[in-house]
Write a protein that holds these residues in place. Structure first.
Motif, PDB file in Angstrom:
ATOM      1  N   PRO A   1       0.809  -1.224   0.000  1.00  0.00           N
ATOM      2  CA  PRO A   1       0.000   0.000   0.000  1.00  0.00           C
ATOM      3  C   PRO A   1       0.841   1.273   0.000  1.00  0.00           C
ATOM      4  O   PRO A   1       1.947   1.295   0.524  1.00  0.00           O
ATOM      5  CB  PRO A   1      -0.788  -0.097   1.313  1.00  0.00           C
ATOM      6  CG  PRO A   1      -0.686  -1.509   1.747  1.00  0.00           C
ATOM      7  CD  PRO A   1       0.576  -2.066   1.175  1.00  0.00           C
ATOM      8  N   SER A   2       0.288   2.335  -0.557  1.00  0.00           N
ATOM      9  CA  SER A   2       0.974   3.630  -0.578  1.00  0.00           C
ATOM     10  C   SER A   2      -0.029   4.727  -0.899  1.00  0.00           C
ATOM     11  O   SER A   2      -0.927   4.532  -1.721  1.00  0.00           O
ATOM     12  CB  SER A   2       2.065   3.632  -1.651  1.00  0.00           C
ATOM     13  OG  SER A   2       2.574   4.931  -1.837  1.00  0.00           O
TER      14      SER A   2
ATOM     15  N   GLY B   1       5.199   9.705   7.277  1.00  0.00           N
ATOM     16  CA  GLY B   1       3.830   9.309   7.042  1.00  0.00           C
ATOM     17  C   GLY B   1       3.765   7.847   6.577  1.00  0.00           C
ATOM     18  O   GLY B   1       4.760   7.308   6.116  1.00  0.00           O
ATOM     19  N   PRO B   2       2.603   7.242   6.699  1.00  0.00           N
ATOM     20  CA  PRO B   2       1.434   7.778   7.390  1.00  0.00           C
ATOM     21  C   PRO B   2       1.657   7.828   8.901  1.00  0.00           C
ATOM     22  O   PRO B   2       2.299   6.936   9.452  1.00  0.00           O
ATOM     23  CB  PRO B   2       0.323   6.777   7.030  1.00  0.00           C
ATOM     24  CG  PRO B   2       1.025   5.502   6.680  1.00  0.00           C
ATOM     25  CD  PRO B   2       2.362   5.896   6.128  1.00  0.00           C
TER      26      PRO B   2
ATOM     27  N   ARG C   1       1.311   8.551  -0.354  1.00  0.00           N
ATOM     28  CA  ARG C   1       2.248   9.625  -0.716  1.00  0.00           C
ATOM     29  C   ARG C   1       3.158   9.265  -1.882  1.00  0.00           C
ATOM     30  O   ARG C   1       3.294  10.017  -2.844  1.00  0.00           O
ATOM     31  CB  ARG C   1       3.181   9.948   0.467  1.00  0.00           C
ATOM     32  CG  ARG C   1       2.663  10.900   1.455  1.00  0.00           C
ATOM     33  CD  ARG C   1       3.184  10.491   2.831  1.00  0.00           C
ATOM     34  NE  ARG C   1       2.418   9.341   3.243  1.00  0.00           N
ATOM     35  CZ  ARG C   1       1.324   9.428   3.978  1.00  0.00           C
ATOM     36  NH1 ARG C   1       0.989  10.574   4.478  1.00  0.00           N
ATOM     37  NH2 ARG C   1       0.605   8.371   4.246  1.00  0.00           N
TER      38      ARG C   1
HETATM   39  N1   CP Z   1       6.196   7.718   3.363  1.00  0.00           N
HETATM   40  C1   CP Z   1       5.574   6.820   2.575  1.00  0.00           C
HETATM   41  O1   CP Z   1       6.229   5.991   1.928  1.00  0.00           O
HETATM   42  O2   CP Z   1       4.225   6.936   2.549  1.00  0.00           O
HETATM   43  P1   CP Z   1       3.254   6.010   1.683  1.00  0.00           P
HETATM   44  O3   CP Z   1       3.369   4.609   2.245  1.00  0.00           O
HETATM   45  O4   CP Z   1       1.876   6.613   1.855  1.00  0.00           O
HETATM   46  O5   CP Z   1       3.747   6.059   0.271  1.00  0.00           O
END
Ligand code: CP
Length: 297
Positions: free
Chosen positions: A49-50, A255-256, A52
């Motif tokens: 999952p991601s 984040g998150p 950002r």
């Molecule tokens: N910092 C980061 O990698 O956030 P995501 O997991 O939302 O991409």
């Protein structure tokens, strides 16, 4: 040519390459992004999952005038029919995108495929091992705020399972920063050599020491052993300890953020909170990286 094959981790970069890259990011941020790559297609392969990373890569692609195709592990792909991850990668590879951006767990042979691929691969977060574009954007955010001033950086929380901490440690060491950590799972760290720095057992001491406090999310999907009550009691940044930070100290988080765990919501009103700046800078860092790959500079 530092980025000709993409980017696997930040330990391939020396301090002068990192500083040159930051100057480019700053130019991009000052409205100098050109939409000159309308013949380029980026393949985004996200098997974890991601929010950002995925969307800021997409934003970067759009800002450069390029386009993207996207596959994740929840979509209706042939992964669901039992096709292997490696076959999935080589199927996309046969479509000849101009760059791969890949997030995956350690069941994906990222390093091996990167060495066999004739298409540059950018690591967008690899299991608990590495997250180089996060490290670049975090270091750039500090460069923007403090220039080349040497800083004391504290990692707070789940250090052992955090890919962000691992790549950040490498880039901060290359840039000559002092590093400390305050972590409930220090003893579970396998690669102690990588994490050389000050190990604080008392959060109050750590907060008085640092110029930068980076909170880390507990990686519940990988580290089931962290005791939440202990985390909140001994490792949480909150109203009762925020005032121990130096006047100019900044707070960051890749984040998150799990509000109420590593940070209480009091942190939201802290005057030097850089979380949103980090997200903004992520788009410029990823734009500059794609441009560096395509321009061979
Ligand atoms: N910092 C980061 O990698 O956030 P995501 O997991 O939302 O991409």
């Amino acid at each position: 040519m530092a980025y000709a094959n993409g980017l696997f981790d930040v330990d391939s970069l020396n301090s002068s390459q990192i500083k040159d890259f930051f100057l480019k990011v700053r130019e991009f941020k000052n409205n100098k992004i050109e939409t000159k790559y309308n013949n380029k297609v980026v393949a985004l392969l996200f098997l974890e999952p991601s929010t950002r990373t995925k969307l800021s890569f997409e934003m970067a692609v759009h800002r450069l005038g390029a386009r993207s195709i996207y596959l994740d592990s929840t979509s209706e792909s042939s992964l669901k029919k039992g096709e292997s991850i490696a076959d999935t990668f080589w199927t996309l590879h046969a479509m000849r995108p101009d760059v791969f951006v890949i997030r995956s767990g350690d069941d994906f042979p990222l390093k091996k495929l990167a060495s066999e691929s004739c298409i540059p691969i950018v690591n967008a977060g690899y299991s608990s091992i590495s997250h180089p574009t996060q490290a670049l954007l975090d270091a750039y955010t500090l460069f923007e705020k403090f220039g080349t001033q040497k800083l004391k950086i504290l990692f707070l929380g789940d250090v052992a399972f955090s890919r962000v901490a691992k790549s950040n440690f490498k880039i901060f060491k290359t840039l000559g920063y002092e590093i400390g950590f305050c972590s409930p799972n220090y003893l579970e760290i396998n690669d102690k050599e990588l994490f050389e720095g000050k190990n604080f057992t008392q959060l109050n001491e750590a907060l008085k020491w640092c110029d930068v406090c980076i909170g880390l999310r507990t990686q519940w999907e990988r580290s089931k052993s962290i005791d939440v009550e202990n985390l909140k009691k001994n490792y949480q940044l909150n109203k009762s300890n925020l005032s121990l930070l130096k006047n100019e100290a900044v707070i960051m988080h890749p984040g998150p953020t799990l509000w109420g765990q590593e940070f209480s919501e009091d942190v939201l009103s802290f005057k030097n909170l850089l979380i949103r700046e980090q997200v903004t800078n992520g788009v410029y860092v990823r734009s500059a990286l794609l441009d560096s790959i395509w321009s061979n500079k």
